[in-house]
Scaffold this motif. Sequence first.
Motif: not given
Length: 568
Positions: A392-420
């Motif tokens: 709506s008006r260029g605003q996106f409500r975002l979420r993690i799509p499923n359990l696979e991507i949640r695992e990826i977020f927990k084990n890889q993406i989030y790790e990278c965020f913490r490091y940086f």
Amino acid sequence: MAEIKPVPIGTEDFKEIIDKNCYFTDKSLLIKGLLDSSAKVSLFSRPRRFGKTVNMSMLKYFFEKSEEDNTYLFDDLQISETGEKYLAHMGQYPVISISLKSMAKESYKETIEEFKNLIADEYERHVHILTSNKLTARKRKLFEHIYNEDASMITYQKALKILSDCLYVVHQKKVIILIDEYDVPLQNAWLRGFYQEMVDFIRSLFDTALKTNDSLEFGVLTGCLRISKESIFTGLNNLKIYSVSDAQYSEYFGFTDAEVKKMLEFYQLSEHYEMMKAWYNGYLFGRTEIYCPWDVMNYCDELMHIPDAEPQAYWINTSGNDIIRQFISSATATMKYEMEQLIAGETITKRINQELTYRDLKDNNQDTVKMTENIWSMLYMTGYLTMCEMPSRGQFRLRIPNLEIREIFKNQIYECFRYFVAARKTDLTEFCMTFRNGDEASAERLFSQYLNDVISIRDNNSPNAKKENFYHGILLGLFTHMSDWVVKSNVESGDGYSDILIKIPADKIGIVIEIKFGENKEMEEGCNKALKQIDDMCYEKSLLDDGMTTILKYGIACYKKNCMIKKA
């Protein structure tokens, strides 16, 4: 009992899938959609492993006029029921079909050499037209130069236009051009430091083929990002872009819920539906819920061999994370908090830039708001996040799509965020320069300080090679801070593959780094082992070949939050 068809994992040629009687999820109505469209050029942007290449192969076999009759391939597909209006187009057009996926080379020169190879292969598919007396001497000469891989650069920039002109003259029918993975050479060039050269080449290639081409019937491109802002499609007024946010064509890339139910029923695996849905569904393309097809096929195949197999994160092993790492190197503490919200199953609302460019990755003039917008945009467009409903008006409500991507977020993406985020406390320029200046004592002190700032360094039970990769990834991310350094990972050099190679062209300095994991008492032994490996495998060879005159070699040993660094 019906014949159990093979699951076509890794098979991207449509004809091979049909001829081998593999299970095929019918996407043939994409053909009808393209024939109904008024767009001269259609660009489909989707995450990797969502069926783009198979669809492009299907289009080629449907439209291409060839000596071999391929009409039987579509006998049992939905397109065969659409009537003569659409079937009259089958096998009627000259088709140029190339994939730029292989153009991910170390240098601009190697990338262009790869393009010469792949375009020569496409010319060879059409070499029969050289027997036609309809070609002028000039067109025949241009064709032969490209076919023989000895044309000028200006000629290669017009290679698609030249081939389409030749095909049109011979067949008296306008040409369909299919270009798969069009953005791969741009992403690779950005990562390896020859981006502008690649942009200029691709722009010229597309401009002549897709904009000023009277021989073109229509064109179709696929990729991960819609990068028209890079002026790749300058002045192309009839370009239509279909992204993951658009409703049109949304059901043709990835599997719908009905298609997954049908596939599970075929393989008598319906009892696994809920697990399949929880792990691999959840993407919203336009208004259609979509499963990742790569995951569905892999899990079905595994269940047929191991009935109690647990679902796995198949997609992450096929999707390059280098570009994601580059983006989130600018992560903030606020983004870390929002990441935690997403992992907890909540949503965040963001403005998404759907014409994100690779230049946006390292635009140091951006404010924090723009920078974070780009990070969320990249995560959305590459499949790590999805929208909850139409924006709506260029605003996106975002979420993690499923359990696979949640695992990826927990084990890889989030790790990278913490490091940086932790890296904000470290002067990264100072840290990187310790390696350039041969100051291993300061490098060891700063890296140890950084490791202590990163919360909960994992000391898991995985093999030491995996633990080495963990520290390898941290170092690699830190070195990308230096925009004028060329940083490479796991590159073939000498007699093996080095962990990290760095070129500092301005100073003609090359740096070789080998990383080992060991208990505290084995740290010095690990460093010595790493340095010996560098010498034994001649890892410095590619740096010397590239003109680096000073070579610095470092062995690094890591254990939990401790490290030791030794210089040869």
